[in-house]
Design an enzyme around this catalytic site. Structure first.
Site, PDB file in Angstrom:
ATOM      1  N   ASP A 253      11.787  13.512  63.279  1.00  0.00           N
ATOM      2  CA  ASP A 253      11.084  12.903  64.413  1.00  0.00           C
ATOM      3  C   ASP A 253      10.185  13.998  64.959  1.00  0.00           C
ATOM      4  O   ASP A 253      10.661  14.961  65.576  1.00  0.00           O
ATOM      5  CB  ASP A 253      12.100  12.428  65.458  1.00  0.00           C
ATOM      6  CG  ASP A 253      11.435  11.700  66.622  1.00  0.00           C
ATOM      7  OD1 ASP A 253      10.208  11.801  66.784  1.00  0.00           O
ATOM      8  OD2 ASP A 253      12.173  11.035  67.379  1.00  0.00           O
ATOM      9  N   HIS A 343      19.854   3.361  71.268  1.00  0.00           N
ATOM     10  CA  HIS A 343      18.653   3.528  72.097  1.00  0.00           C
ATOM     11  C   HIS A 343      17.808   2.268  72.009  1.00  0.00           C
ATOM     12  O   HIS A 343      18.125   1.344  71.263  1.00  0.00           O
ATOM     13  CB  HIS A 343      17.860   4.770  71.673  1.00  0.00           C
ATOM     14  CG  HIS A 343      17.389   4.776  70.250  1.00  0.00           C
ATOM     15  ND1 HIS A 343      16.279   4.083  69.831  1.00  0.00           N
ATOM     16  CD2 HIS A 343      17.889   5.387  69.140  1.00  0.00           C
ATOM     17  CE1 HIS A 343      16.099   4.290  68.532  1.00  0.00           C
ATOM     18  NE2 HIS A 343      17.066   5.066  68.082  1.00  0.00           N
ATOM     19  N   HIS A 347       8.959   2.778  73.853  1.00  0.00           N
ATOM     20  CA  HIS A 347       8.589   3.374  75.148  1.00  0.00           C
ATOM     21  C   HIS A 347       7.078   3.520  75.152  1.00  0.00           C
ATOM     22  O   HIS A 347       6.443   3.541  74.086  1.00  0.00           O
ATOM     23  CB  HIS A 347       9.297   4.722  75.377  1.00  0.00           C
ATOM     24  CG  HIS A 347       9.082   5.740  74.287  1.00  0.00           C
ATOM     25  ND1 HIS A 347       7.932   6.477  74.168  1.00  0.00           N
ATOM     26  CD2 HIS A 347       9.871   6.130  73.256  1.00  0.00           C
ATOM     27  CE1 HIS A 347       8.037   7.285  73.121  1.00  0.00           C
ATOM     28  NE2 HIS A 347       9.202   7.087  72.534  1.00  0.00           N
ATOM     29  N   GLU A 377      10.476   1.911  67.288  1.00  0.00           N
ATOM     30  CA  GLU A 377      11.345   2.903  66.656  1.00  0.00           C
ATOM     31  C   GLU A 377      12.793   2.455  66.511  1.00  0.00           C
ATOM     32  O   GLU A 377      13.703   3.065  67.077  1.00  0.00           O
ATOM     33  CB  GLU A 377      11.285   4.223  67.427  1.00  0.00           C
ATOM     34  CG  GLU A 377      11.479   4.132  68.936  1.00  0.00           C
ATOM     35  CD  GLU A 377      11.469   5.520  69.580  1.00  0.00           C
ATOM     36  OE1 GLU A 377      12.266   6.366  69.157  1.00  0.00           O
ATOM     37  OE2 GLU A 377      10.651   5.734  70.488  1.00  0.00           O
ATOM     38  N   TYR A 381      22.433   4.424  62.883  1.00  0.00           N
ATOM     39  CA  TYR A 381      23.081   5.738  62.751  1.00  0.00           C
ATOM     40  C   TYR A 381      24.557   5.503  62.472  1.00  0.00           C
ATOM     41  O   TYR A 381      25.289   5.019  63.333  1.00  0.00           O
ATOM     42  CB  TYR A 381      22.896   6.551  64.039  1.00  0.00           C
ATOM     43  CG  TYR A 381      21.457   6.509  64.532  1.00  0.00           C
ATOM     44  CD1 TYR A 381      20.498   7.360  63.992  1.00  0.00           C
ATOM     45  CD2 TYR A 381      21.049   5.573  65.484  1.00  0.00           C
ATOM     46  CE1 TYR A 381      19.176   7.288  64.409  1.00  0.00           C
ATOM     47  CE2 TYR A 381      19.736   5.492  65.907  1.00  0.00           C
ATOM     48  CZ  TYR A 381      18.797   6.357  65.371  1.00  0.00           C
ATOM     49  OH  TYR A 381      17.483   6.279  65.782  1.00  0.00           O
ATOM     50  N   ARG A 398      15.906   6.364  61.227  1.00  0.00           N
ATOM     51  CA  ARG A 398      15.018   5.825  62.261  1.00  0.00           C
ATOM     52  C   ARG A 398      13.624   5.772  61.645  1.00  0.00           C
ATOM     53  O   ARG A 398      13.247   6.680  60.880  1.00  0.00           O
ATOM     54  CB  ARG A 398      15.022   6.712  63.520  1.00  0.00           C
ATOM     55  CG  ARG A 398      14.045   6.226  64.591  1.00  0.00           C
ATOM     56  CD  ARG A 398      14.294   6.803  65.995  1.00  0.00           C
ATOM     57  NE  ARG A 398      14.102   8.231  66.108  1.00  0.00           N
ATOM     58  CZ  ARG A 398      15.069   9.118  66.204  1.00  0.00           C
ATOM     59  NH1 ARG A 398      16.333   8.742  66.186  1.00  0.00           N
ATOM     60  NH2 ARG A 398      14.801  10.404  66.313  1.00  0.00           N
TER      61      ARG A 398
HETATM   62  N1  GLY Z   1      10.615  11.733  70.061  1.00  0.00           N
HETATM   63  C1  GLY Z   1      11.134  11.128  71.222  1.00  0.00           C
HETATM   64  C2  GLY Z   1      11.310   9.704  71.059  1.00  0.00           C
HETATM   65  O1  GLY Z   1      11.237   9.200  69.965  1.00  0.00           O
HETATM   66  O2  GLY Z   1      11.466   8.987  72.006  1.00  0.00           O
HETATM   67 MN    MN Z   2       9.728   7.755  70.577  1.00  0.00          MN
HETATM   68 MN    MN Z   3      10.255  10.115  68.324  1.00  0.00          MN
END
Ligand code: GLY
Ligand code: MN
Ligand code: MN
Length: 432
Positions: A253, A343, A347, A377, A381, A398
């Site tokens: 990432d 998550h 965002h 995203e 996991y 991811r």
């Molecule tokens: N790299 C931080 C996120 O994916 O939110």
């Molecule tokens: Mn992100």
């Molecule tokens: Mn990211």
């Protein structure tokens, strides 16, 4: 320059009346005599792009809107040590302010600037030193009350007004973000080509950083995550110090920052360049999930639609892989899927990697509009555990791309990063 003048004009119009005080970020010590690399405050940068520390933008709204800059004076001696300073005169001309003054005169001028204004627009609570400075200025005005001056009676959080502007990217921002995403995509391709069993995670991180800097990016937008094997299941893994093993996956990432703007890309791929059956099963699922989430991005859709679309397919796949048991709706309701996907799917993205902007308007999710930029995203996991099929142990996947909302759908500005199994295997094969 006109872009930034226009943004200031738009903010001044939204303020209507009053004075905004918008400082840039301070320099911060990393350790004795050595600073962290300097980065301007995102709000300040959005409104004027003046690059030096110790600078403050003051906007005076009303019938004759004015924008003033306070910045460091020219100083031949200091410039010998730390480089060029614009100084107020050149800054005024170069960045299109109505006037500019030495930063040393700010404390003396602030009470005059605030006197008899109905409101102050300021980021109260962001920096304690600034809260105190503003309080001193307000008190200085209040002390003048017997001579007829009065201090602003209202304080607005200027950030909220700028946030609403930052949520919709203009052409200048979209152009920079396309370029940032393109550099980051090239970095991911480079990292894939460099990956092999026995390499250390930090050696792959070095490939990313090389591509960022060699392409003109000033810095990573956030600390790169280069996570081999089980480390991929640690969401914010940044140690990047372990050797990569044959047969395991690598999750990267990483995104560069270009001219203040972030990109944010994740790719997951096998260290040896060939997906095993179980790796392909998990990867294929997350790719299907991402495809469905991307299809849910369009003007008029709600911010949460991609997440909801993702969850349905992800949970269906988790049932098929025997990670979960029961029904799709039951697992979404109980949130049992959070064991493997903890998550959210998106965002906002912009000057900050987790960019400003409201996600809800009251109880309603924000409606997507052309010019908004968000990540897509999804992930899965799977940590080793007795109740999980052994073939899937320690596989963390991811897939993250950056989407610009358009009238009819979205543009994936990070599309150059290899993503299908065939594309990834081809890049890794050809890179060897
Ligand atoms: N790299 C931080 C996120 O994916 O939110
Ligand atoms: Mn992100
Ligand atoms: Mn990211």
């Amino acid at each position: 320059m006109d872009t930034f003048k226009n943004r200031r004009a738009r903010l001044l119009a939204r303020m209507g009346t009053g004075v905004a005080v918008i400082p840039t970020a301070p320099e911060r010590l990393r350790n004795r005599d050595s600073h962290y690399p300097y980065r301007a405050d995102s709000y300040f940068h959005y409104l004027c792009a003046f690059p030096e520390p110790e600078a403050v933008l003051v906007l005076i709204a009303g019938d004759t809107p004015r924008s003033l800059l306070f910045c460091r004076d020219k100083d031949a001696d200091k410039e010998t040590w730390t480089g060029h300073r614009f100084g107020p005169e050149a800054a005024c001309e170069h960045f299109g302010f109505d006037a500019a003054h030495a930063i040393d005169s700010l404390d003396q001028m602030l009470p005059e600037l605030l006197a008899n204004q109905p409101s102050l627009w300021f980021s109260l609570g962001h920096e304690q030193a600034w809260d105190e400075r503003i309080t001193r200025a307000l008190n200085a005005v209040r002390e003048q009350s017997r001579s007829g001056s009065h201090a602003p009676t209202a304080i607005h959080d200027v950030r909220l007004t700028v946030d609403a502007m930052r949520l919709i990217k203009d052409e200048q921002e979209i152009a920079v973000m396309r370029r940032a995403a393109s550099i980051s995509a090239a970095a991911h391709s480079r990292a894939m080509r460099a990956t092999a069993p026995g390499k250390f995670e930090y050696q792959i991180e070095a490939e990313l950083l090389h591509e960022f800097r060699a392409s003109g990016s000033q810095a990573p937008a956030y600390t790169s995550i280069v996570a081999g094997g089980a480390n991929a299941c640690i969401l914010h893994y940044v140690d990047n110090n372990r050797a990569l093993k044959d047969g395991e996956m690598l999750l990267i990432d990483a995104g560069c920052e270009l001219d203040g703007y972030a990109s944010d890309i994740t790719r997951s791929f096998p260290v040896n360049g060939r997906f095993s059956g179980p790796q392909a099963d998990v990867y294929g699922l997350v790719l299907d999930v991402q495809t469905a989430a991307i299809a849910a991005v369009r003007a008029g859709a709600r911010f949460n639609d991609p997440h909801e679309a993702a969850l349905k397919i992800l949970v269906r796949g988790m049932l098929d892989l025997k990670l979960l048991h029961g029904t799709v709706d039951g697992n979404i309701e109980s949130e049992a899927y959070k064991r493997f996907y903890m998550h959210r799917t998106s965002h906002w993205l912009g000057l900050d990697v987790h960019d400003t902007g409201e996600y809800k308007q009251g109880e309603q999710w924000q409606s997507l509009q052309p010019g908004m930029m968000l990540t897509i995203e999804p992930g899965c996991y799977i940590r080793a555990a007795d109740d999980i099929p052994a073939a899937f142990h320690d596989i963390g996947v991811r897939i993250e791309d950056d989407a610009l909302v358009t009238a009819s759908g979205c543009e994936i500005i990070s599309h150059e990063a290899p993503k299908t199994i065939a594309a990834i295997e081809a890049v890794m094969r050809d890179g060897r």
